[in-house]
Design a protein around this motif. Structure first.
Motif, PDB file in Angstrom:
ATOM      1  N   ARG A   1       9.665  -1.743   8.353  1.00  0.00           N
ATOM      2  CA  ARG A   1       9.914  -0.402   7.838  1.00  0.00           C
ATOM      3  C   ARG A   1      11.164  -0.436   6.952  1.00  0.00           C
ATOM      4  NH1 ARG A   1       7.875   0.119  13.112  1.00  0.00           N
ATOM      5  NH2 ARG A   1       9.861  -0.690  13.883  1.00  0.00           N
ATOM      6  N   THR A   2      11.163   0.403   5.932  1.00  0.00           N
ATOM      7  CA  THR A   2      12.316   0.439   5.025  1.00  0.00           C
ATOM      8  C   THR A   2      13.598   0.682   5.804  1.00  0.00           C
ATOM      9  OG1 THR A   2      10.938   1.288   3.216  1.00  0.00           O
ATOM     10  CG2 THR A   2      13.320   1.571   3.010  1.00  0.00           C
ATOM     11  N   ARG A   3      13.546   1.585   6.763  1.00  0.00           N
ATOM     12  CA  ARG A   3      14.757   1.925   7.525  1.00  0.00           C
ATOM     13  C   ARG A   3      15.217   0.790   8.425  1.00  0.00           C
ATOM     14  NH1 ARG A   3      10.627   4.936   9.952  1.00  0.00           N
ATOM     15  NH2 ARG A   3      10.228   4.481  12.166  1.00  0.00           N
ATOM     16  N   ASP A   4      14.328  -0.188   8.713  1.00  0.00           N
ATOM     17  CA  ASP A   4      14.743  -1.348   9.506  1.00  0.00           C
ATOM     18  C   ASP A   4      15.372  -2.434   8.633  1.00  0.00           C
ATOM     19  OD1 ASP A   4      13.910  -0.225  11.864  1.00  0.00           O
ATOM     20  OD2 ASP A   4      11.927  -1.158  11.813  1.00  0.00           O
ATOM     21  N   LEU A   5      15.021  -2.442   7.352  1.00  0.00           N
ATOM     22  CA  LEU A   5      15.577  -3.433   6.434  1.00  0.00           C
ATOM     23  C   LEU A   5      16.876  -2.962   5.792  1.00  0.00           C
ATOM     24  CD1 LEU A   5      12.336  -4.568   4.550  1.00  0.00           C
ATOM     25  CD2 LEU A   5      13.603  -5.891   6.241  1.00  0.00           C
ATOM     26  N   TYR A   6      16.881  -1.724   5.341  1.00  0.00           N
ATOM     27  CA  TYR A   6      18.005  -1.198   4.568  1.00  0.00           C
ATOM     28  C   TYR A   6      18.719  -0.073   5.305  1.00  0.00           C
ATOM     29  CZ  TYR A   6      16.005  -3.795   0.625  1.00  0.00           C
ATOM     30  OH  TYR A   6      15.535  -4.785  -0.199  1.00  0.00           O
ATOM     31  N   PRO A   7      20.042   0.036   5.054  1.00  0.00           N
ATOM     32  CA  PRO A   7      20.875  -0.829   4.210  1.00  0.00           C
ATOM     33  C   PRO A   7      21.150  -2.173   4.887  1.00  0.00           C
ATOM     34  CG  PRO A   7      22.241   0.802   5.306  1.00  0.00           C
ATOM     35  CD  PRO A   7      20.830   1.152   5.657  1.00  0.00           C
ATOM     36  N   LEU A   8      21.134  -3.233   4.111  1.00  0.00           N
ATOM     37  CA  LEU A   8      21.408  -4.560   4.639  1.00  0.00           C
ATOM     38  C   LEU A   8      22.853  -4.628   5.144  1.00  0.00           C
ATOM     39  CD1 LEU A   8      19.680  -6.623   1.822  1.00  0.00           C
ATOM     40  CD2 LEU A   8      18.822  -6.330   4.162  1.00  0.00           C
ATOM     41  N   ARG A   9      23.054  -5.403   6.190  1.00  0.00           N
ATOM     42  CA  ARG A   9      24.394  -5.529   6.791  1.00  0.00           C
ATOM     43  C   ARG A   9      25.104  -6.774   6.260  1.00  0.00           C
ATOM     44  NH1 ARG A   9      25.184  -2.717  11.813  1.00  0.00           N
ATOM     45  NH2 ARG A   9      23.296  -1.650  12.553  1.00  0.00           N
ATOM     46  N   GLU A  10      26.353  -6.615   5.926  1.00  0.00           N
ATOM     47  CA  GLU A  10      27.198  -7.738   5.536  1.00  0.00           C
ATOM     48  C   GLU A  10      27.653  -8.478   6.788  1.00  0.00           C
ATOM     49  OE1 GLU A  10      28.378  -9.093   2.784  1.00  0.00           O
ATOM     50  OE2 GLU A  10      27.800  -7.685   1.194  1.00  0.00           O
ATOM     51  N   THR A  11      27.560  -9.804   6.756  1.00  0.00           N
ATOM     52  CA  THR A  11      27.968 -10.596   7.897  1.00  0.00           C
ATOM     53  C   THR A  11      28.358 -11.984   7.420  1.00  0.00           C
ATOM     54  OG1 THR A  11      27.301 -11.349  10.114  1.00  0.00           O
ATOM     55  CG2 THR A  11      25.611 -11.365   8.398  1.00  0.00           C
ATOM     56  N   VAL A  12      28.421 -12.940   8.346  1.00  0.00           N
ATOM     57  CA  VAL A  12      28.735 -14.330   8.023  1.00  0.00           C
ATOM     58  C   VAL A  12      27.726 -15.219   8.727  1.00  0.00           C
ATOM     59  CG1 VAL A  12      30.426 -16.200   8.262  1.00  0.00           C
ATOM     60  CG2 VAL A  12      31.193 -13.882   7.693  1.00  0.00           C
ATOM     61  N   PHE A  13      27.196 -16.209   8.014  1.00  0.00           N
ATOM     62  CA  PHE A  13      26.270 -17.165   8.608  1.00  0.00           C
ATOM     63  C   PHE A  13      26.664 -18.562   8.142  1.00  0.00           C
ATOM     64  CE2 PHE A  13      22.072 -19.394   8.752  1.00  0.00           C
ATOM     65  CZ  PHE A  13      21.892 -19.308  10.130  1.00  0.00           C
ATOM     66  N   GLU A  14      26.839 -19.455   9.087  1.00  0.00           N
ATOM     67  CA  GLU A  14      27.302 -20.815   8.783  1.00  0.00           C
ATOM     68  C   GLU A  14      28.552 -20.791   7.899  1.00  0.00           C
ATOM     69  OE1 GLU A  14      26.725 -23.660   9.933  1.00  0.00           O
ATOM     70  OE2 GLU A  14      24.875 -23.380  11.097  1.00  0.00           O
ATOM     71  N   ASN A  15      29.440 -19.861   8.238  1.00  0.00           N
ATOM     72  CA  ASN A  15      30.762 -19.755   7.607  1.00  0.00           C
ATOM     73  C   ASN A  15      30.739 -19.311   6.150  1.00  0.00           C
ATOM     74  OD1 ASN A  15      32.125 -20.655   9.999  1.00  0.00           O
ATOM     75  ND2 ASN A  15      31.595 -22.758   9.472  1.00  0.00           N
TER      76      ASN A  15
ATOM     77  N   ASN B   1       0.845  -1.201   0.000  1.00  0.00           N
ATOM     78  CA  ASN B   1       0.000   0.000   0.000  1.00  0.00           C
ATOM     79  C   ASN B   1       0.879   1.250   0.000  1.00  0.00           C
ATOM     80  OD1 ASN B   1      -2.753  -1.243   0.332  1.00  0.00           O
ATOM     81  ND2 ASN B   1      -1.771  -2.032   2.186  1.00  0.00           N
ATOM     82  N   PRO B   2       1.604   1.486  -1.085  1.00  0.00           N
ATOM     83  CA  PRO B   2       2.561   2.598  -1.093  1.00  0.00           C
ATOM     84  C   PRO B   2       1.926   3.973  -0.947  1.00  0.00           C
ATOM     85  CG  PRO B   2       2.282   1.680  -3.290  1.00  0.00           C
ATOM     86  CD  PRO B   2       1.569   0.758  -2.358  1.00  0.00           C
ATOM     87  N   SER B   3       0.669   4.117  -1.352  1.00  0.00           N
ATOM     88  CA  SER B   3       0.030   5.435  -1.259  1.00  0.00           C
ATOM     89  C   SER B   3      -0.419   5.760   0.161  1.00  0.00           C
ATOM     90  CB  SER B   3      -1.179   5.502  -2.204  1.00  0.00           C
ATOM     91  OG  SER B   3      -2.107   4.479  -1.896  1.00  0.00           O
ATOM     92  N   THR B   4      -0.915   4.751   0.878  1.00  0.00           N
ATOM     93  CA  THR B   4      -1.401   4.974   2.243  1.00  0.00           C
ATOM     94  C   THR B   4      -0.386   4.593   3.309  1.00  0.00           C
ATOM     95  OG1 THR B   4      -2.453   2.781   2.265  1.00  0.00           O
ATOM     96  CG2 THR B   4      -3.795   4.654   1.544  1.00  0.00           C
ATOM     97  N   GLN B   5       0.501   3.632   2.982  1.00  0.00           N
ATOM     98  CA  GLN B   5       1.525   3.192   3.946  1.00  0.00           C
ATOM     99  C   GLN B   5       2.883   3.126   3.252  1.00  0.00           C
ATOM    100  OE1 GLN B   5      -0.439  -0.529   5.186  1.00  0.00           O
ATOM    101  NE2 GLN B   5      -0.624   0.353   7.229  1.00  0.00           N
ATOM    102  N   PRO B   6       3.408   4.282   2.855  1.00  0.00           N
ATOM    103  CA  PRO B   6       4.712   4.273   2.187  1.00  0.00           C
ATOM    104  C   PRO B   6       5.813   3.813   3.136  1.00  0.00           C
ATOM    105  CG  PRO B   6       4.059   6.506   2.754  1.00  0.00           C
ATOM    106  CD  PRO B   6       2.870   5.641   3.045  1.00  0.00           C
ATOM    107  N   GLY B   7       6.727   3.047   2.599  1.00  0.00           N
ATOM    108  CA  GLY B   7       7.852   2.597   3.416  1.00  0.00           C
ATOM    109  C   GLY B   7       7.540   1.420   4.313  1.00  0.00           C
ATOM    110  N   ILE B   8       6.369   0.798   4.162  1.00  0.00           N
ATOM    111  CA  ILE B   8       6.007  -0.377   4.947  1.00  0.00           C
ATOM    112  C   ILE B   8       5.996  -1.589   4.029  1.00  0.00           C
ATOM    113  CG2 ILE B   8       4.281  -1.484   6.403  1.00  0.00           C
ATOM    114  CD1 ILE B   8       5.629   0.930   7.676  1.00  0.00           C
TER     115      ILE B   8
END
Length: 296
Positions: free
Chosen positions: A208-222, A191-198
């Protein structure tokens, strides 16, 4: 003349007073188990059997060690192949919680969760649907092993709402040897018009966009991996703060010295069950976020 008319009248009435015909035989069609709208199917019958793709399930459940080994290679292969192909994806839900603790899967999990954007999901459907991928891993003894995986995209990805709930999983990365899999779900601004960024998936998880991005680089299972930017907020909102501190779960205890979840023997579980919670020691794990910050 009158008799003739009476005979004619009686002949017209005969069908009315004739014995009724027997009702037609009811035809009962056998319902095929795949007649519903669900795309992915599992054997079912137990919680464990709901975590196998029925097309690749050989009828035998894997052992504890086989399951852990399968899931480790599932996520390593998935993350490696997607990175090689420059496809953006990140770990989510319980898999993200496992990363938070020690950068590994939770040993009691039966499947794993990752997410992609809806646009990436569309691209996968158009370019990589029903493709198989080989992944070669090196064992501790130095020998190598090649495993095969299937990337299957649900054709219902064009619908970004829950609908009847049968197709909340958008895609799967499946081990063709035993049927265990990674669930892949897409996120979109529905719903970008009524709930932008969700951003939301079909299972009512919202970000929220700010909770997802920018994605963090890390290591998982080596292997290299990505996690959401505000991973701590996301985990707390989904599982509560308790999930980041409790050190006993599903028959496993967190061992801070080893930074591992260790499966307890049944005797240990029985002894613990008889200790009243009121006199159990306070749990203060030397683990979790402080360990993961070293990875970031």
């Amino acid at each position: 003349m009158k008799l003739t008319h009476l005979f004619a009248l009686s002949s017209l009435l005969l069908p009315v007073f004739a014995a009724p015909e027997p009702p037609p035989t009811e035809v009962i069609e056998e319902r095929n188990e795949y007649d519903d709208n669900k795309y992915f199917h599992e054997p079912g019958g137990s919680d464990q059997l709901s975590h196998y793709d029925i097309r690749h399930f050989n009828g035998e459940e894997v052992t504890y060690d086989e399951r852990v080994d399968t899931l480790q290679h599932l996520v390593r292969s998935y993350l490696s192949v997607f990175r090689e192909k420059n496809i953006e994806t990140w770990i989510a839900h319980g898999t993200l919680l496992g990363w938070w603790w020690n950068g590994k899967i939770m040993p009691w999990d039966w499947d794993l969760d990752v997410q992609v954007s809806a646009s990436t999901l569309t691209w996968l459907g158009e370019n990589l649907n029903m493709t198989t991928h080989n992944y070669t891993s090196v064992k501790e003894d130095g020998t190598s092993e090649t495993r095969e995986y299937l990337l299957d995209i649900n054709p219902n990805i064009v619908e970004r709402i829950r609908g009847d709930g049968q197709n909340v999983i958008d895609a799967r990365w499946i081990d063709v040897h035993n049927g265990l899999f990674i669930d892949i779900t897409g996120l979109a601004e529905t719903n970008p018009s009524t709930q932008p960024g969700i951003w939301s998936c079909k299972n009512f998880h919202r970000y929220r966009t700010r909770d997802l991005y920018p994605l963090r680089e890390t290591v998982f299972e080596n292997v290299p991996a990505l996690v959401p930017y505000s991973f701590d907020r996301i985990l707390t909102e989904e599982y509560s703060a308790r999930a980041l501190t409790k050190t006993m779960h599903e028959g496993h205890r967190w061992m801070p010295e080893q930074k591992e979840w260790i499966k307890l023997e049944q005797q240990q579980l029985d002894r613990r069950a008889h200790v009243p919670r009121s006199i159990q020691g306070e749990e203060n794990p030397k683990s979790g976020l402080r360990n993961l910050l070293r990875v970031l």
